[in-house]
Design an enzyme around this catalytic site. Structure first.
Site, mmCIF file in Angstrom:
data_model
loop_
_atom_site.group_PDB
_atom_site.id
_atom_site.type_symbol
_atom_site.label_atom_id
_atom_site.label_comp_id
_atom_site.label_asym_id
_atom_site.label_seq_id
_atom_site.Cartn_x
_atom_site.Cartn_y
_atom_site.Cartn_z
ATOM 1 N N ASP A 15 0.826 -1.203 0.000
ATOM 2 C CA ASP A 15 0.000 0.000 0.000
ATOM 3 C C ASP A 15 0.864 1.258 0.000
ATOM 4 O O ASP A 15 0.676 2.153 -0.826
ATOM 5 C CB ASP A 15 -0.913 0.006 1.225
ATOM 6 C CG ASP A 15 -1.749 -1.252 1.329
ATOM 7 O OD1 ASP A 15 -2.630 -1.428 0.486
ATOM 8 O OD2 ASP A 15 -1.492 -2.054 2.245
ATOM 9 N N GLU A 265 0.736 -6.012 -4.856
ATOM 10 C CA GLU A 265 0.526 -5.209 -6.066
ATOM 11 C C GLU A 265 1.770 -4.464 -6.519
ATOM 12 O O GLU A 265 2.163 -4.535 -7.680
ATOM 13 C CB GLU A 265 -0.605 -4.206 -5.826
ATOM 14 C CG GLU A 265 -0.929 -3.348 -7.041
ATOM 15 C CD GLU A 265 -2.202 -2.522 -6.862
ATOM 16 O OE1 GLU A 265 -2.234 -1.391 -7.355
ATOM 17 O OE2 GLU A 265 -3.159 -3.023 -6.228
#
Length: 370
Positions: A15, A265
């Site tokens: 994040d 990610e």
């Protein structure tokens, strides 16, 4: 533009990794005045030297970094753009100020290759209080927001990948042992490993040990703690433990490796930009929803079936297929096809505008309509 980016750290590094890259791209690439709100400065500090964990506010890399506490400074009110990363919701007092200024409000969503993302990208959501939130989806097609990528990345990567001596000089700065570097010099396959605890690492080590090509394994400290024992077996890869590094050095680590196992990610996208074969361990979700997202990406990823099988097995360790699928994917013909596919995938995605440029243009268009 003056913008606030809000980041709650859920996946330790992914994040904040995405938000920090975005903050710097908008500040340095578009000249935006960026405030980055982060609730977990300790995780931030592990990937970015110079972060003071105890500081309520600090400047770094042209970005104003605010510790997002339970009692935020009421003087920090909304400006032109508010970007909440992954539906984290700004604090109530900040929302009150947004009702006064009505900034462009963006919910930067998680990355997905699923087809429905294209129809939802850019859609507004009208709230009862008069505020409008727009959904901005990263993605792999022209109908999405794209992927974060810095200008000049390809040239820098290609220069390092063209020189084993430069790669070894870089790895030496991370404390990699000379025996590992010598094995690389002799043609060993270099594998970097960044995974969740559920990853079937023992099966991977066994596959590498059985492979005719020697290998070395580069792994951050604290990841897969049982590897030392697994790598003590005959023929096993030489293991090098690495410190957590700043984002530019993480890129160089991926560029210096032949095969990158990554998680989440941010590291997934950086591995794609390495133009080398990658195995993605997607963030696990209830009811195996993450496997649907994995399949959606694999439908777009042009690697051979053997690579797809390994990636699926890596994300489903209970099947016990990792060792066999790894052996098949590393076989010479399959490996060559996978390496070519990785370069093609990088080139096709790099030809598109990057996420920061798309987001900046999107916000500029919203501003014109206000």
């Amino acid at each position: 533009m003056q913008a606030d980016i809000f980041c709650r750290v859920v996946d330790n590094y992914g994040d904040i990794g995405v938000c920090w890259r975005l903050a710097r791209r908008l500040a340095q690439g578009r000249g935006w005045d960026i405030r980055l709100w982060v609730d977990d400065l300790a995780s931030f500090a592990r990937i970015q030297p110079g972060i003071t964990v105890s500081a309520p506010r600090q400047q770094l890399g042209g970005v104003d970094i605010v510790h997002w506490s339970d009692t935020p400074d009421p003087a920090l009110t909304a400006r032109d753009v508010v970007i909440e990363a992954f539906a984290c919701d700004p604090p109530p007092a900040f929302l009150d100020s947004m009702r006064q200024t009505h900034p462009a409000w963006i919910n930067l969503e998680y990355l997905s290759a699923e087809a429905w993302v294209e129809s939802c990208h850019g859609l507004p959501s009208q709230r009862p209080d008069g505020l409008v939130k727009h959904f901005f989806f990263p993605g792999f097609t022209a109908a999405t927001g794209g992927l974060l990528r810095e200008p000049g990345l390809t040239a820098e990567r290609d220069a390092l990948q063209a020189s084993i001596d430069q790669q070894n000089a870089f790895l030496r700065t991370l404390g990699v042992d000379e025996a590992v570097l010598l094995r690389r010099q002799d043609g060993a396959r270099t594998v970097s490993l960044f995974c969740y605890p559920s990853a079937p690492v023992d099966a991977l080590v066994q596959a590498l040990a059985a492979d005719p090509r020697a290998s070395v394994l580069l792994v951050p400290e604290g990841i897969a703690p049982g590897l030392e024992a697994a790598c003590s077996a005959p023929g096993a890869p030489l293991l090098a433990r690495l410190p957590f590094v700043a984002q530019p050095d993480f890129d160089r680590l991926l560029w210096s490796s032949d095969l990158n196992f990554v998680r989440g990610e941010d590291s997934f996208i950086r591995a794609a930009w390495a133009a080398r074969p990658l195995v993605w361990q997607i963030y696990p979700q209830d009811e195996n929803i993450h496997l649907e997202k994995l399949d959606a990406w694999l439908a777009r990823y042009p690697a051979p079936d053997s690579a797809h099988a390994l990636i699926r097995a890596w994300n489903q360790p209970e099947t016990g297929q990792t060792q066999a699928t790894a052996a098949a994917a590393l076989a010479p013909a399959a490996w060559k096809a996978w390496a070519n596919a990785a370069r093609d995938w990088d080139a096709s995605q790099a030809a598109r505008p990057d996420l920061a440029e798309n987001l900046a243009d999107f916000c500029a268009d919203l501003a014109k309509k206000r």
